[in-house]
Motif scaffolding. Structure first.
Motif, PDB file in Angstrom:
ATOM      1  N   MET A 166      42.041 -22.512  24.609  1.00 53.41           N
ATOM      2  CA  MET A 166      42.385 -23.349  23.437  1.00 53.41           C
ATOM      3  C   MET A 166      43.181 -22.500  22.448  1.00 53.41           C
ATOM      4  O   MET A 166      42.625 -21.945  21.507  1.00 53.41           O
ATOM      5  CB  MET A 166      41.099 -23.858  22.772  1.00 53.41           C
ATOM      6  CG  MET A 166      40.096 -24.501  23.729  1.00 53.41           C
ATOM      7  SD  MET A 166      38.643 -25.146  22.873  1.00 53.41           S
ATOM      8  CE  MET A 166      37.804 -23.659  22.353  1.00 53.41           C
ATOM      9  N   ASP A 167      44.471 -22.428  22.644  1.00 51.11           N
ATOM     10  CA  ASP A 167      45.262 -21.495  21.833  1.00 51.11           C
ATOM     11  C   ASP A 167      46.225 -22.258  20.912  1.00 51.11           C
ATOM     12  O   ASP A 167      46.697 -23.337  21.253  1.00 51.11           O
ATOM     13  CB  ASP A 167      46.049 -20.561  22.761  1.00 51.11           C
ATOM     14  CG  ASP A 167      46.537 -19.320  22.038  1.00 51.11           C
ATOM     15  OD1 ASP A 167      46.085 -19.066  20.901  1.00 51.11           O
ATOM     16  OD2 ASP A 167      47.389 -18.608  22.601  1.00 51.11           O
ATOM     17  N   GLY A 168      46.504 -21.664  19.757  1.00 52.76           N
ATOM     18  CA  GLY A 168      47.521 -22.218  18.861  1.00 52.76           C
ATOM     19  C   GLY A 168      46.984 -22.771  17.550  1.00 52.76           C
ATOM     20  O   GLY A 168      47.754 -23.352  16.775  1.00 52.76           O
ATOM     21  N   ASN A 169      45.705 -22.572  17.285  1.00 48.65           N
ATOM     22  CA  ASN A 169      45.134 -23.094  16.026  1.00 48.65           C
ATOM     23  C   ASN A 169      45.822 -22.484  14.802  1.00 48.65           C
ATOM     24  O   ASN A 169      46.096 -23.171  13.815  1.00 48.65           O
ATOM     25  CB  ASN A 169      43.644 -22.748  15.924  1.00 48.65           C
ATOM     26  CG  ASN A 169      42.819 -23.447  16.987  1.00 48.65           C
ATOM     27  OD1 ASN A 169      43.302 -24.351  17.655  1.00 48.65           O
ATOM     28  ND2 ASN A 169      41.574 -23.008  17.132  1.00 48.65           N
ATOM     29  N   GLY A 170      46.066 -21.178  14.872  1.00 46.33           N
ATOM     30  CA  GLY A 170      46.653 -20.471  13.730  1.00 46.33           C
ATOM     31  C   GLY A 170      48.063 -20.984  13.439  1.00 46.33           C
ATOM     32  O   GLY A 170      48.426 -21.244  12.287  1.00 46.33           O
ATOM     33  N   ARG A 171      48.861 -21.133  14.514  1.00 47.00           N
ATOM     34  CA  ARG A 171      50.241 -21.613  14.321  1.00 47.00           C
ATOM     35  C   ARG A 171      50.262 -23.070  13.843  1.00 47.00           C
ATOM     36  O   ARG A 171      51.112 -23.468  13.057  1.00 47.00           O
ATOM     37  CB  ARG A 171      51.031 -21.452  15.637  1.00 47.00           C
ATOM     38  CG  ARG A 171      51.549 -20.035  15.821  1.00 47.00           C
ATOM     39  CD  ARG A 171      51.954 -19.775  17.243  1.00 47.00           C
ATOM     40  NE  ARG A 171      50.775 -19.570  18.087  1.00 47.00           N
ATOM     41  CZ  ARG A 171      50.810 -19.494  19.405  1.00 47.00           C
ATOM     42  NH1 ARG A 171      51.957 -19.630  20.037  1.00 47.00           N
ATOM     43  NH2 ARG A 171      49.705 -19.286  20.094  1.00 47.00           N
ATOM     44  N   TRP A 172      49.309 -23.846  14.297  1.00 40.20           N
ATOM     45  CA  TRP A 172      49.205 -25.246  13.858  1.00 40.20           C
ATOM     46  C   TRP A 172      48.994 -25.278  12.345  1.00 40.20           C
ATOM     47  O   TRP A 172      49.623 -26.065  11.635  1.00 40.20           O
ATOM     48  CB  TRP A 172      48.035 -25.912  14.590  1.00 40.20           C
ATOM     49  CG  TRP A 172      47.828 -27.361  14.288  1.00 40.20           C
ATOM     50  CD1 TRP A 172      48.366 -28.419  14.975  1.00 40.20           C
ATOM     51  CD2 TRP A 172      47.021 -27.922  13.241  1.00 40.20           C
ATOM     52  NE1 TRP A 172      47.932 -29.603  14.414  1.00 40.20           N
ATOM     53  CE2 TRP A 172      47.115 -29.335  13.357  1.00 40.20           C
ATOM     54  CE3 TRP A 172      46.234 -27.378  12.223  1.00 40.20           C
ATOM     55  CZ2 TRP A 172      46.441 -30.194  12.493  1.00 40.20           C
ATOM     56  CZ3 TRP A 172      45.573 -28.240  11.363  1.00 40.20           C
ATOM     57  CH2 TRP A 172      45.683 -29.635  11.493  1.00 40.20           C
TER      58      TRP A 172
ATOM     59  N   THR B 297      39.326  -7.974  16.647  1.00 34.83           N
ATOM     60  CA  THR B 297      40.336  -7.156  15.960  1.00 34.83           C
ATOM     61  C   THR B 297      41.072  -7.955  14.881  1.00 34.83           C
ATOM     62  O   THR B 297      41.924  -7.408  14.184  1.00 34.83           O
ATOM     63  CB  THR B 297      41.383  -6.625  16.973  1.00 34.83           C
ATOM     64  OG1 THR B 297      41.999  -7.753  17.602  1.00 34.83           O
ATOM     65  CG2 THR B 297      40.747  -5.736  18.031  1.00 34.83           C
ATOM     66  N   ARG B 298      40.766  -9.233  14.728  1.00 32.95           N
ATOM     67  CA  ARG B 298      41.413 -10.033  13.670  1.00 32.95           C
ATOM     68  C   ARG B 298      40.812  -9.679  12.305  1.00 32.95           C
ATOM     69  O   ARG B 298      39.730  -9.097  12.238  1.00 32.95           O
ATOM     70  CB  ARG B 298      41.214 -11.515  13.967  1.00 32.95           C
ATOM     71  CG  ARG B 298      41.923 -11.905  15.261  1.00 32.95           C
ATOM     72  CD  ARG B 298      41.944 -13.392  15.444  1.00 32.95           C
ATOM     73  NE  ARG B 298      42.661 -13.707  16.672  1.00 32.95           N
ATOM     74  CZ  ARG B 298      43.092 -14.903  17.004  1.00 32.95           C
ATOM     75  NH1 ARG B 298      42.864 -15.921  16.194  1.00 32.95           N
ATOM     76  NH2 ARG B 298      43.739 -15.100  18.135  1.00 32.95           N
ATOM     77  N   PRO B 299      41.491 -10.083  11.233  1.00 33.14           N
ATOM     78  CA  PRO B 299      40.940  -9.787   9.904  1.00 33.14           C
ATOM     79  C   PRO B 299      39.508 -10.296   9.773  1.00 33.14           C
ATOM     80  O   PRO B 299      39.172 -11.359  10.312  1.00 33.14           O
ATOM     81  CB  PRO B 299      41.868 -10.557   8.958  1.00 33.14           C
ATOM     82  CG  PRO B 299      43.130 -10.764   9.724  1.00 33.14           C
ATOM     83  CD  PRO B 299      42.759 -10.817  11.182  1.00 33.14           C
TER      84      PRO B 299
END
Ligand code: IPE
Ligand code: IPE
Ligand code: MG
Length: 232
Positions: A15-21, A66-68
């Protein structure tokens, strides 16, 4: 065409792309994750309606630490919150909730929510939802090998025995792995289990993915010629 060959027992989704959305809308990333959870809810029931017996979803990878720290703690809260809040709905819909990944390192409130969701849905049997959370494919292989050796110090290790030591040992390998958001990689997902999975990639960002798009992925799967290394 062999029908069984084109049945999907196990659908896996990255399930990728939440941040770009979220970014496209000028929103904080966490609102993208929240929208992603809503998509997941719809997709669980869509998968169930389509007779898919196992749905696994990549929700948090062993590398996502490794994300904030704000994003990481937001994801932990979101996950714990939904695991509790949606439990009754999932039970009513006969969804068995399971988790794959390392529990070590997760906050207590998340582990408690996971344990509760697993035990309260243990008898549900229309579809298994396997949330891969704090999951890494390499880690899974290492953990499984180490557990096998600890319990069977003198036995040779073979594929069937190792399979029995995987995080969720009693489910078939994914027939189809879908990844959204236009990235063409597995990012450490189901590394042992993906050897003969069919792959499907779409540019759609996860919060925009819907049941019609799922049907398009399934149609693509049905056209595949699964040879498993043999001839036909
Ligand atoms: C997927 O969305 C969800 C998680 C990894 C938790 P991302 O957060 O990776 O979204 P992008 O890839 O940055 O758009
Ligand atoms: C994979 O997505 C993990 C999840 C969807 C949970 P990432 O966004 O973390 O993967 P990379 O970093 O783009 O490979
Ligand atoms: Mg991503």
């Amino acid at each position: 065409m062999n029908k069984k060959e084109h049945a999907i027992d196990h659908l896996a989704i990255i399930m990728d792309g939440n941040g770009r959305w979220a970014k496209k809308r000028g929103l904080p990333r966490l609102l993208g994750h929240r929208a992603g959870v809503r998509t997941l809810e719809n997709l669980v029931y869509a998968a169930k309606d389509r007779g898919i017996r196992y749905l696994s979803v990549y929700a948090f990878s062993s590398e996502n630490w490794t994300r904030p720290s704000m994003e990481v703690s937001g994801l932990m809260k979101l996950f714990g919150y939904y695991a509790r809040k949606k439990l009754n709905d999932l039970k009513r819909e006969d969804v068995r909730v399971r988790f794959a990944g390392r529990r070590e390192g997760l906050p207590d409130f998340v582990v408690e929510a996971m344990d509760r969701a697993e035990s309260e849905t243990l008898k549900c049997s229309s579809i298994d939802l396997i949330a891969c959370f704090n999951y890494g494919g390499r880690q899974e292989i290492l953990d499984s090998v180490n557990r096998f050796i600890a319990e069977n110090p003198d036995k040779p290790l073979d594929e069937d025995s190792l399979r029995g030591y995987m995080y969720v040992p009693d489910i078939p390998d994914p027939d189809l792995i879908v990844r959204t958001s236009g990235e063409f990689r597995l990012s450490n997902f189901w590394l042992w289990q993906c050897s003969y999975s069919e792959l499907y990639f779409t540019d759609v960002l996860w919060p925009d993915f819907d049941s019609q798009m799922l049907d398009t992925a399934i149609e693509s799967f049905k056209m595949r010629d699964r040879r498993y290394g043999g001839l036909r």
